[in-house]
Design an enzyme around this catalytic site. Structure first.
Site, PDB file in Angstrom:
ATOM      1  N   ASP A  51      59.786  65.054  77.745  1.00 57.80           N
ATOM      2  CA  ASP A  51      58.909  64.170  76.964  1.00 57.80           C
ATOM      3  C   ASP A  51      58.392  64.860  75.706  1.00 57.80           C
ATOM      4  OD1 ASP A  51      56.973  65.392  79.139  1.00 57.80           O
ATOM      5  OD2 ASP A  51      55.665  64.671  77.555  1.00 57.80           O
ATOM      6  N   GLN A  52      58.321  66.196  75.742  1.00 55.09           N
ATOM      7  CA  GLN A  52      57.860  66.914  74.544  1.00 55.09           C
ATOM      8  C   GLN A  52      58.914  66.872  73.432  1.00 55.09           C
ATOM      9  OE1 GLN A  52      54.995  70.036  74.406  1.00 55.09           O
ATOM     10  NE2 GLN A  52      55.668  70.826  76.362  1.00 55.09           N
ATOM     11  N   HIS A 109      56.684  59.823  81.702  1.00 51.88           N
ATOM     12  CA  HIS A 109      56.179  60.357  80.424  1.00 51.88           C
ATOM     13  C   HIS A 109      57.236  60.212  79.331  1.00 51.88           C
ATOM     14  CE1 HIS A 109      52.768  62.759  82.301  1.00 51.88           C
ATOM     15  NE2 HIS A 109      52.226  62.290  81.208  1.00 51.88           N
ATOM     16  N   LEU A 153      59.958  69.380  79.803  1.00 47.99           N
ATOM     17  CA  LEU A 153      60.370  69.541  78.401  1.00 47.99           C
ATOM     18  C   LEU A 153      60.766  68.191  77.800  1.00 47.99           C
ATOM     19  CD1 LEU A 153      60.928  71.502  76.079  1.00 47.99           C
ATOM     20  CD2 LEU A 153      63.256  71.755  76.953  1.00 47.99           C
ATOM     21  N   PRO A 175      51.249  71.585  79.996  1.00 51.61           N
ATOM     22  CA  PRO A 175      52.073  72.795  79.967  1.00 51.61           C
ATOM     23  C   PRO A 175      51.159  74.022  79.969  1.00 51.61           C
ATOM     24  CG  PRO A 175      52.590  71.320  78.114  1.00 51.61           C
ATOM     25  CD  PRO A 175      51.364  70.785  78.773  1.00 51.61           C
TER      26      PRO A 175
END
Ligand SMILES: Nc1ncnc2c1ncn2[C@@H]1O[C@H](COP(=O)(O)OP(=O)(O)OP(=O)(O)O)[C@@H](O)[C@H]1O
Length: 344
Positions: free
Chosen positions: A299-300, A322, A297, A133
């Site tokens: 996978d975060q 991911h 966003l 990111p």
């Protein structure tokens, strides 16, 4: 090391087989105090084992929890972490390359939410690095979404750093939370506005930023002629950036507060037109799915969904590798077994 708990072993070659497995597993080990071994680290990559960013990220987690870390060397393909209590205070780490500070943030932020008091992290490295990111994604997208979990964090960009020199610096400050609230991001609503930032730093001429912004604007206006659009064109002040860099990030807000992004970084030999178009097309692709969380966003969010007290729901487009990997790792390290159901 004496511990009454058995060590959980995570296969670092699973699915995505990259650094993300290490970050999620070590962060969850830190929060849950579950002793952890990760083997076959980054087996899916051309140069397996720990690189600078992964190593520094692990050492930061170990410092935060005053634990014991084994195998923490460049190139190592197996590490073991015995986490203890997460402490408060100020911590500083330096990747010394353009390794992403945002990926350091990815592994340390979940930990400091469970610290004994406020934590300040000074993270040095790349702020706008490839395959990670951009720092602006973390401040413009991740940070507001984290507020839905009940998390507020400060992220001050002291200096920006780019490939290959790095040298960027951000300060992340956060106070602990009692618990995380589950989130519900299932209503896309309608598109209300798009904004962004096209930047140059160092000796890259301003016209590069103007070109990226113009091309992105043209593409976005073709699809969303009525939607307000504002892309800032920025020359980073010399005292706020190290080295040469250029890139763009675009964010669209919807009536229900969803935030979707598209971004790209400039590279030698790649025309500015292509960089601007790439960011705009990524954003348009994300919008076309009606998803509430974009492909980067997703996978975060997994680790915070796993830690929240209750069931979170997030509407996504295609689930990325991911995200699938993050879900599998989070389920192995927490008691949560139905994270998949939260993604539609
Ligand atoms: N353009 C982007 N915008 C936002 N997030 C991104 C972007 N590109 C990649 N990411 C995120 O950066 C992370 C990269 O994880 P990944 O495991 O690939 O990284 P890594 O530590 O650099 O490891 P490796 O070198 O093993 O690939 C993921 O969370 C991914 O979603």
């Amino acid at each position: 090391m004496t511990t009454s708990r058995s060590v959980i072993r995570i296969d670092g070659s699973y699915l995505e087989g990259g650094g993300q497995i290490l970050r999620i597993a070590s962060a969850l080990s830190c929060v849950t105090k579950q002793p952890l071994t990760v083997d076959k680290i980054r087996a899916g990559r051309s140069k397996p084992g720990l690189r600078a960013q992964h190593l520094v990220g692990l050492q930061l987690i170990n410092d935060l929890c005053q634990g014991q870390l084994e195998g923490d060397e460049q190139g190592s393909t197996e590490i073991t972490l015995f986490a203890e209590n997460i402490t408060s205070g100020s911590f500083m780490v330096d990747v010394k390359t353009a390794g992403s500070v945002c990926l350091l943030m990815q592994s340390s932020l979940p930990c400091i939410l469970y610290a004994s008091g406020p934590v300040s992290l000074t993270l040095k490295g790349g702020t706008n690095a490839d395959m990670a990111p951009q720092i602006d994604f973390q401040t413009m997208v991740l940070r507001p979404v984290m507020e839905r979990f009940g998390v507020k964090f400060d992220c001050e960009i002291i200096k920006r750093g780019y490939f290959p020199k790095g040298g960027g610096e951000v300060v992340v400050k956060c106070s602990p939370v009692k618990s995380l609230q589950p989130i519900d991001m299932t209503e896309f609503g309608s598109v209300t506005k798009t904004y962004g930032r096209a930047f140059v730093a160092g000796n890259i001429p301003m016209r590069v930023a103007h070109t990226m912004a113009r091309v992105a604007e043209d593409l976005l206006r073709q699809q969303y002629p009525e939607v307000p659009l504002n892309i800032e064109v920025v020359k980073e002040p010399d005292h706020k950036a190290v080295g040469n860099g250029t890139g763009i990030i675009l964010v669209t807000e919807t009536s229900t507060g969803c935030l979707l992004a598209g971004s790209a970084l400039g590279r030698r030999g790649v025309p500015a037109e292509e960089v601007g178009a790439s960011a705009a097309n990524e954003l348009l692709q994300n919008l076309s799915t009606g998803a509430c969380a974009d492909q980067h966003l997703q996978d975060q969010l997994v680790i915070f969904m796993a830690l929240a007290q209750g069931k979170s729901r997030v509407k996504c487009g295609e689930i990325t590798l991911h995200t699938k990997t993050a879900i599998a790792i989070a389920e192995q390290l927490t008691k949560v077994s139905n994270l998949w159901d939260g993604f539609s």
